[in-house]
Design a protein around this motif. Structure first.
Motif, PDB file in Angstrom:
ATOM      1  N   GLY A  43      12.061 -19.642 -48.195  1.00  0.00           N
ATOM      2  CA  GLY A  43      11.784 -19.080 -49.517  1.00  0.00           C
ATOM      3  C   GLY A  43      10.383 -18.532 -49.712  1.00  0.00           C
ATOM      4  N   TYR A  44       9.653 -18.269 -48.647  1.00  0.00           N
ATOM      5  CA  TYR A  44       8.320 -17.679 -48.785  1.00  0.00           C
ATOM      6  C   TYR A  44       8.468 -16.181 -49.080  1.00  0.00           C
ATOM      7  CZ  TYR A  44       5.687 -21.812 -47.437  1.00  0.00           C
ATOM      8  OH  TYR A  44       5.125 -23.068 -47.418  1.00  0.00           O
ATOM      9  N   SER A  45       8.749 -15.885 -50.314  1.00  0.00           N
ATOM     10  CA  SER A  45       9.046 -14.511 -50.719  1.00  0.00           C
ATOM     11  C   SER A  45       7.819 -13.607 -50.689  1.00  0.00           C
ATOM     12  CB  SER A  45       9.652 -14.501 -52.133  1.00  0.00           C
ATOM     13  OG  SER A  45       8.777 -15.141 -53.047  1.00  0.00           O
ATOM     14  N   SER A  46       6.621 -14.201 -50.547  1.00  0.00           N
ATOM     15  CA  SER A  46       5.403 -13.382 -50.534  1.00  0.00           C
ATOM     16  C   SER A  46       5.244 -12.611 -49.225  1.00  0.00           C
ATOM     17  CB  SER A  46       4.167 -14.266 -50.750  1.00  0.00           C
ATOM     18  OG  SER A  46       4.070 -15.242 -49.726  1.00  0.00           O
ATOM     19  N   ASP A  47       6.036 -12.969 -48.190  1.00  0.00           N
ATOM     20  CA  ASP A  47       5.946 -12.279 -46.908  1.00  0.00           C
ATOM     21  C   ASP A  47       6.653 -10.927 -46.999  1.00  0.00           C
ATOM     22  OD1 ASP A  47       5.873 -11.460 -44.281  1.00  0.00           O
ATOM     23  OD2 ASP A  47       7.412 -12.857 -43.599  1.00  0.00           O
ATOM     24  N   PRO A  48       5.919  -9.821 -46.925  1.00  0.00           N
ATOM     25  CA  PRO A  48       6.552  -8.510 -47.087  1.00  0.00           C
ATOM     26  C   PRO A  48       7.272  -8.015 -45.837  1.00  0.00           C
ATOM     27  CG  PRO A  48       4.214  -8.221 -46.703  1.00  0.00           C
ATOM     28  CD  PRO A  48       4.457  -9.709 -46.753  1.00  0.00           C
ATOM     29  N   TYR A  49       7.166  -8.750 -44.713  1.00  0.00           N
ATOM     30  CA  TYR A  49       7.705  -8.244 -43.456  1.00  0.00           C
ATOM     31  C   TYR A  49       8.995  -8.933 -43.015  1.00  0.00           C
ATOM     32  CZ  TYR A  49       2.851  -6.774 -43.580  1.00  0.00           C
ATOM     33  OH  TYR A  49       1.634  -6.267 -43.984  1.00  0.00           O
ATOM     34  N   SER A  50       9.403  -9.994 -43.693  1.00  0.00           N
ATOM     35  CA  SER A  50      10.650 -10.673 -43.342  1.00  0.00           C
ATOM     36  C   SER A  50      11.838  -9.930 -43.948  1.00  0.00           C
ATOM     37  CB  SER A  50      10.649 -12.121 -43.840  1.00  0.00           C
ATOM     38  OG  SER A  50       9.775 -12.907 -43.068  1.00  0.00           O
ATOM     39  N   LYS A  51      12.836  -9.645 -43.108  1.00  0.00           N
ATOM     40  CA  LYS A  51      14.031  -8.950 -43.579  1.00  0.00           C
ATOM     41  C   LYS A  51      15.075  -9.904 -44.143  1.00  0.00           C
ATOM     42  CE  LYS A  51      14.255  -4.778 -40.692  1.00  0.00           C
ATOM     43  NZ  LYS A  51      15.125  -4.056 -39.721  1.00  0.00           N
ATOM     44  N   ARG A 239       8.144  -5.986 -35.583  1.00  0.00           N
ATOM     45  CA  ARG A 239       8.231  -4.529 -35.688  1.00  0.00           C
ATOM     46  C   ARG A 239       9.100  -4.198 -36.885  1.00  0.00           C
ATOM     47  NH1 ARG A 239      10.410   0.039 -31.295  1.00  0.00           N
ATOM     48  NH2 ARG A 239      10.482   1.748 -32.804  1.00  0.00           N
ATOM     49  N   ARG A 240       8.602  -3.298 -37.712  1.00  0.00           N
ATOM     50  CA  ARG A 240       9.356  -2.793 -38.860  1.00  0.00           C
ATOM     51  C   ARG A 240       9.262  -1.267 -38.836  1.00  0.00           C
ATOM     52  NH1 ARG A 240      11.635  -6.729 -38.308  1.00  0.00           N
ATOM     53  NH2 ARG A 240      11.499  -8.652 -39.536  1.00  0.00           N
ATOM     54  N   GLY A 241      10.342  -0.637 -38.342  1.00  0.00           N
ATOM     55  CA  GLY A 241      10.331   0.810 -38.192  1.00  0.00           C
ATOM     56  C   GLY A 241       9.328   1.227 -37.133  1.00  0.00           C
ATOM     57  N   LYS A 242       8.355   2.021 -37.521  1.00  0.00           N
ATOM     58  CA  LYS A 242       7.361   2.516 -36.570  1.00  0.00           C
ATOM     59  C   LYS A 242       6.100   1.653 -36.521  1.00  0.00           C
ATOM     60  CE  LYS A 242       8.799   7.369 -37.058  1.00  0.00           C
ATOM     61  NZ  LYS A 242       8.356   8.747 -37.402  1.00  0.00           N
ATOM     62  N   ARG A 243       6.077   0.556 -37.287  1.00  0.00           N
ATOM     63  CA  ARG A 243       4.865  -0.248 -37.368  1.00  0.00           C
ATOM     64  C   ARG A 243       5.037  -1.614 -36.708  1.00  0.00           C
ATOM     65  NH1 ARG A 243       0.254   2.122 -38.539  1.00  0.00           N
ATOM     66  NH2 ARG A 243      -0.563   0.293 -39.652  1.00  0.00           N
ATOM     67  N   LEU A 244       3.967  -2.074 -36.044  1.00  0.00           N
ATOM     68  CA  LEU A 244       3.869  -3.427 -35.522  1.00  0.00           C
ATOM     69  C   LEU A 244       2.901  -4.216 -36.396  1.00  0.00           C
ATOM     70  CD1 LEU A 244       3.459  -2.816 -31.673  1.00  0.00           C
ATOM     71  CD2 LEU A 244       5.548  -3.488 -32.876  1.00  0.00           C
ATOM     72  N   PRO A 375      19.425  -4.667 -33.232  1.00  0.00           N
ATOM     73  CA  PRO A 375      19.777  -3.296 -32.858  1.00  0.00           C
ATOM     74  C   PRO A 375      18.858  -2.294 -33.563  1.00  0.00           C
ATOM     75  CG  PRO A 375      21.742  -4.555 -33.416  1.00  0.00           C
ATOM     76  CD  PRO A 375      20.571  -5.406 -33.804  1.00  0.00           C
ATOM     77  N   GLY A 376      18.406  -1.308 -32.829  1.00  0.00           N
ATOM     78  CA  GLY A 376      17.506  -0.308 -33.405  1.00  0.00           C
ATOM     79  C   GLY A 376      16.051  -0.532 -33.055  1.00  0.00           C
ATOM     80  N   GLY A 377      15.708  -1.715 -32.525  1.00  0.00           N
ATOM     81  CA  GLY A 377      14.359  -1.912 -32.023  1.00  0.00           C
ATOM     82  C   GLY A 377      13.444  -2.785 -32.846  1.00  0.00           C
ATOM     83  N   ASP A 378      13.818  -3.125 -34.091  1.00  0.00           N
ATOM     84  CA  ASP A 378      12.977  -4.042 -34.858  1.00  0.00           C
ATOM     85  C   ASP A 378      13.062  -5.437 -34.250  1.00  0.00           C
ATOM     86  OD1 ASP A 378      12.249  -2.012 -36.513  1.00  0.00           O
ATOM     87  OD2 ASP A 378      13.007  -2.911 -38.359  1.00  0.00           O
ATOM     88  N   PHE A 379      12.024  -6.239 -34.471  1.00  0.00           N
ATOM     89  CA  PHE A 379      12.036  -7.611 -33.979  1.00  0.00           C
ATOM     90  C   PHE A 379      11.073  -8.452 -34.796  1.00  0.00           C
ATOM     91  CE2 PHE A 379       9.109  -5.235 -31.118  1.00  0.00           C
ATOM     92  CZ  PHE A 379       7.916  -5.904 -31.360  1.00  0.00           C
ATOM     93  N   ASP A 380      11.174  -9.770 -34.641  1.00  0.00           N
ATOM     94  CA  ASP A 380      10.272 -10.686 -35.335  1.00  0.00           C
ATOM     95  C   ASP A 380      10.155 -11.971 -34.509  1.00  0.00           C
ATOM     96  OD1 ASP A 380       8.539 -11.604 -37.259  1.00  0.00           O
ATOM     97  OD2 ASP A 380       9.988 -11.618 -38.900  1.00  0.00           O
ATOM     98  N   PHE A 381       8.924 -12.382 -34.196  1.00  0.00           N
ATOM     99  CA  PHE A 381       8.686 -13.573 -33.384  1.00  0.00           C
ATOM    100  C   PHE A 381       7.594 -14.436 -34.021  1.00  0.00           C
ATOM    101  CE2 PHE A 381      10.768 -10.801 -30.382  1.00  0.00           C
ATOM    102  CZ  PHE A 381      11.533 -11.677 -29.620  1.00  0.00           C
TER     103      PHE A 381
END
Length: 432
Positions: A43-51, A239-244, A375-381
């Motif tokens: 529930g950490y909604s402040s993170d703008p990068y989590s999908k 990775r989110r679209g073209k940004r790391l 799929p598409g190349g986005d990732f999160d670690f």
């Protein structure tokens, strides 16, 4: 069907009125498989990068299980072959593949250096809606009809530090002398706490850990008889679209039950010049790592010295980003920044040499990473810290904690910081 679940439409989606109950039952179901991976933002909604709020992958349609040597190329081939959701882990020991380094400590936990899998089932939760992304939609009904979990009792493991306090203090002073000589600027020095003959219930322990220390990059990862039970607060790379984006943590302060004092501690952390110096050194290292994957001139610091609050600690977190070059493969983007800068030091290679010389345990998956490609190349670690590692077959349990050592470090204060970081895990294992 329990009252907390209501069908939306017959397309593998379901509203989750009580998300906490759904997550518990979903993980209970997934834990029946030989391999599963749960990633929870708590529930950490402040993170703008989590999908996603919650991802649960269970069963293996395909898997890659390998040791260091040619692991990243094998992963790239695996990624290209399947072009699907892929979940997995990368051990810190892959450093030996990337640099002229060698680990000499025993692999008591037995984790592979690299493990990835394409799941049979994948469930994602976003904005209160659970959706089956891979597998039969009927799995939601299966989860909803599971009986409540009967917690089993287990003997509290006897936790032992791998090194005593005096040895820890001596090693920190040795590292400070290396810094004074100009060998390095900063090094992350870690120590292990372990238990032998530990017979725990990993599912139950993870649930308890997640209650005591809910964090935005927590995870439950099962590979046969081996478990990662993680309360990680740190993102390694996404990775989110073209940004790391990379979000290194350097800078820690305790919490206080007194609201006024807690705010003073938080403010003091932001203005602490020593913590800022530690943080900016790693930010510079991450910036350098990102240039290997970046469009020229696109690396930038999105946020410097952000202060974020977790149940046990306040943390200083910075965010560094870049535009990924079109010819950089997603696996190479991860490889180019590995091992994780916040867990090594600067310069990275010399710091890792000193880590091997001074630490008394193999890091293995600790300070490695756990996450997914989509799929598409986005990732999160994430960064595998604040984590319990457990081998059910040989009953070996381990967790490690550490901190950044600079010339300004106090060995005594660094030791106390280690105990602070370990507090949630110790409370969990004691059943408190």
């Amino acid at each position: 069907m329990p009252p907390y679940l209501f069908p939306l439409i017959s397309m593998g989606k379901m509203n989750t009125q009580d998300l906490s109950v759904f997550k518990h039952q979903a993980l209970q179901w997934a834990n029946q498989f030989e391999v599963c991976c749960c990633l929870d933002t708590n529930g950490y909604s402040s993170d703008p990068y989590s999908k996603y709020d919650f991802l649960l992958a269970a069963g293996t349609a395909h898997q890659l299980h390998t040791q260091k040597g040619n692991a990243f190329e094998e992963l790239k081939s695996f990624y290209n072959t399947h072009a699907d959701w892929i979940f997995g882990m990368l051990s810190y020991e892959l450093k030996d593949e990337l640099e002229d380094l060698q680990s000499g400590h025993d692999n008591k936990l037995g984790f592979p250096d690299l493990f990835f899998f394409v799941p049979e089932y994948l469930i994602a939760v976003k904005n209160g809606v659970a959706e089956v992304l891979i597998g039969s939609a009927a799995v939601l009904n299966t989860i909803s009809t599971l009986p409540g979990y009967n917690a089993s009792s287990y003997d509290i493991p006897v936790i032992t530090p791998r090194i005593g306090k005096d040895a820890y203090l001596y090693k920190v002073e040795k590292l400070r002398r290396a810094i004074a000589k100009g060998d390095i600027y900063e090094v992350t020095f870690c120590q292990e706490f372990f238990a032998e003959n530990a017979a725990i219930d990993p599912y139950q322990v993870y649930r308890h850990l997640n209650q005591i220390s809910p964090t935005p990059f927590s995870g439950f990862f099962k590979i046969g008889d081996k478990y990662i039970l993680s309360a990680s607060p740190e993102r390694f790379l996404c990775r989110r679209g073209k940004r790391l984006f990379s979000q290194p943590i350097k800078g820690t302060a305790r919490r206080s039950s007194d609201t006024g004092e807690d705010m003073q501690i938080k403010t003091a952390l932001y203005h602490n010049s020593k913590e800022q110096a530690e943080n900016v050194m790693i930010v510079d290292l991450v910036r350098n790592d990102l240039t290997k994957s970046a469009v020229k001139g696109s690396v930038k610091v999105e946020e410097l010295f952000g202060i974020y609050t977790f149940p046990q600690v306040h943390q200083m977190i910075s965010t560094v980003s870049c535009t990924i070059s079109p010819d950089v493969h997603p696996v190479d983007a991860v490889k180019n920044t590995f091992p994780i800068g916040s867990m090594t030091g600067a310069p990275k290679v010399r710091a890792m040499e000193l880590i091997e010389e001074t630490e008394c345990s193999r890091r293995g998956i600790y300070s490695g990473t756990l996450g997914y490609f989509e799929p598409g190349g986005d990732f999160d670690f994430n960064v595998v810290i604040r984590s319990i590692l457990y081998n059910e077959s040989n009953r070996y349990l381990s967790f490690q904690v550490g901190g950044a050592i600079t010339y300004a470090s106090s060995a005594e204060a660094e030791y106390e910081e280690c105990l602070l970081k370990a507090s949630a895990i110790i409370k969990t294992l004691k059943g408190q």
